[in-house]
Scaffold this active site. Sequence first.
Site, PDB file in Angstrom:
ATOM      1  N   HIS A   1      -7.194  -2.377  -6.809  1.00 10.62           N
ATOM      2  CA  HIS A   1      -5.769  -2.148  -6.602  1.00 10.62           C
ATOM      3  C   HIS A   1      -5.004  -3.469  -6.490  1.00 10.62           C
ATOM      4  CE1 HIS A   1      -2.332   0.167  -4.742  1.00 10.62           C
ATOM      5  NE2 HIS A   1      -2.069  -1.033  -4.267  1.00 10.62           N
ATOM      6  N   GLU A   2      -5.467  -4.340  -5.592  1.00  9.85           N
ATOM      7  CA  GLU A   2      -4.723  -5.591  -5.354  1.00  9.85           C
ATOM      8  C   GLU A   2      -4.797  -6.535  -6.553  1.00  9.85           C
ATOM      9  OE1 GLU A   2      -2.663  -5.762  -3.058  1.00  9.85           O
ATOM     10  OE2 GLU A   2      -3.361  -4.025  -1.913  1.00  9.85           O
TER      11      GLU A   2
ATOM     12  N   HIS B   1      -2.125  -5.591  -8.902  1.00 15.49           N
ATOM     13  CA  HIS B   1      -0.880  -6.289  -8.564  1.00 15.49           C
ATOM     14  C   HIS B   1      -0.889  -7.706  -9.128  1.00 15.49           C
ATOM     15  CE1 HIS B   1       1.085  -3.421  -5.994  1.00 15.49           C
ATOM     16  NE2 HIS B   1       0.098  -3.363  -5.121  1.00 15.49           N
TER      17      HIS B   1
ATOM     18  N   HIS C   1      -0.317  -7.751 -12.813  1.00 15.76           N
ATOM     19  CA  HIS C   1       1.088  -7.461 -13.116  1.00 15.76           C
ATOM     20  C   HIS C   1       1.915  -8.740 -12.956  1.00 15.76           C
ATOM     21  CE1 HIS C   1       4.644  -4.408 -12.449  1.00 15.76           C
ATOM     22  NE2 HIS C   1       4.896  -5.287 -13.392  1.00 15.76           N
TER      23      HIS C   1
END
Length: 618
Positions: A404-405, A408, A411
């Site tokens: 998940h991180e 980020h 992105h």
Amino acid sequence: MKHLPVSRALALSLALALTGPLAVQADPLPTTWNLSPLYATPADWEAARQALLADLPKLAALKGTLGRSAQSLRAGLDAISAANLRFDRLRVYASMTQSTDNRDTANQQRSGLAAQLDGEYHSAIAWLEPEIQSLGEAKVAAFLKAEPGLKKHAEHLRSSLRQARHTLSAETEGALAALAPVRSATGDARTLLFNANTKWPELTVDGKVERVDDTKYGLLRQHPDRAVRKQVFDAFFGAIGQYEDTYGVTLGNVVQDDTILARLRRYPSAVAMSLGAEEIPEAVYRTLVAEVHKGLPTLHRYFKLRQKMLGLPDLHYYDIYPALVSQQQAYSLDDAAALTLAATRPLGPDYQALLQATFKANTLHALPSPGKSGGAYQDGVYGAPPYVFLNHQGDFESVSTFAHEWGHAMHTALANRAQPYETAGYSLFVAEIASTANEVLLSQFMQAQARSKSEKLFQLGYALERLRGTFFRQAMFGEFELKTHDAAARGEALNGKRFTEIYCQLLKEYHGDAAGVMKIDPLYCQEWAFIPHFYRPFYVYQYATSITAALHFAEDIAAGKPGARDNYLRLLAAGGSVPPYQALKNAGLDMATPAPYQAVVKRMDRIMDDMEALLATP
């Protein structure tokens, strides 16, 4: 770093998944980040802070110059962009150092100085938006045509002109900016109370004394022994409940501040202000809540399946978190990295190469420690690698959080690579899509690799729980924020007991308390005080919209739909160059309509169909 063992089956799966031009990085990931790309020492940070303070009069002196010519507008905006980047660097360093140890006085002081700088800096440039708006659309359009160097500022100029009605005078904007440290102090107080000042209880679990703080609560609530889970919940929420009044004051101040600011800026409500600032139709928020309520029978179906699979006579709130099928597999950070690489392979070799490069940048703070903030996040500064903050526990949840991180981080890295500083920063509305898409891809990969019935059931159960936690739970949080802000707008007094009452009503409705689906014990209605996101109003609903969007894109990519991967990566690389709602529409997804949310509920039902079919087989 202790490397936890990988099973032979997992090692084989990774070997098969990662054969080809890319290989897993063999060097172990560091567990403590290197902040020297930001500042070599704390003294350098302080020198940079003093230098920016000294330059504030120069920024203030730009007032009145923007309309002289296209070149003057470009020079002024370029100067403020450069100062914004300097401020970002100072803010991020102060925030990240404090989160690694909230007890450290130097870290606390640095964060305080950063908050003070926030007020002084934004007060010095508070004239900017009113001055841009005073130029008018025709003059700004003429300047953009005359000066190519203004192209990178075009989105800012358009957005500023659009918000003219909600912008106050330069003097009032300056006053509000100067008050920023005061307005943010309640959130800072909550952070210190929760992470540094609360005396967390200790329990003996499996013969070991455990301090039931934020991080351990997250782990121990998954314990297979129901009696232990109840002890953990009672201890954790009992500790929080001692400060119900204090948390009520801090959160109440945030809600009141948001409500008053919306009124000052001539918005009909605080939620309209939050969404309107980024051109997100309020229908997105309202449609999400409405569709989630329609989908509650599916959520309740999941709870009943959970009760059946765990063999429980009834269901309580502390029965949500243990895995439906136990898994003893332990995962190191390096295992998490390998699995993340394997799962994101459908995103293509360029994505994978960039991901491996970020792994090597030594920007990870991975392991829990005393005084460290709980949870996980990604932060960074344009021109430097993205930083990732974790509390890795070695379970599959930690692997999912890792993916998940780093979603980020990717992105951020993709937007930074494709955009100038002025349009690299992306809206909160799209901020959770890349991270959640990584989780979805990881889940799909693990389901495909599962060889036994128990492995498949574990992964399907984990996917169900992510949908509950990210879609239904975050929507419930979003509805809590709506109700508390609506209460403030009606002039109701908000305190700890009132927050608990509002939250308890929602908790019972979402979990089927009245229908006998799940019993909600009154003590656990203190949970609202545990959620730090409420101090960033109208943020959490975007987890629910993001998993909706992430499932849409991930399923299209996994199915090999033509153009799906390129569409998705273009969305990430766009950064803030396009308004977020429009960016998603451009990618084929309208988040103001019911269909995307209905698809999530249908997916949840399909997963339960698959699980029930597996359970019926010998």
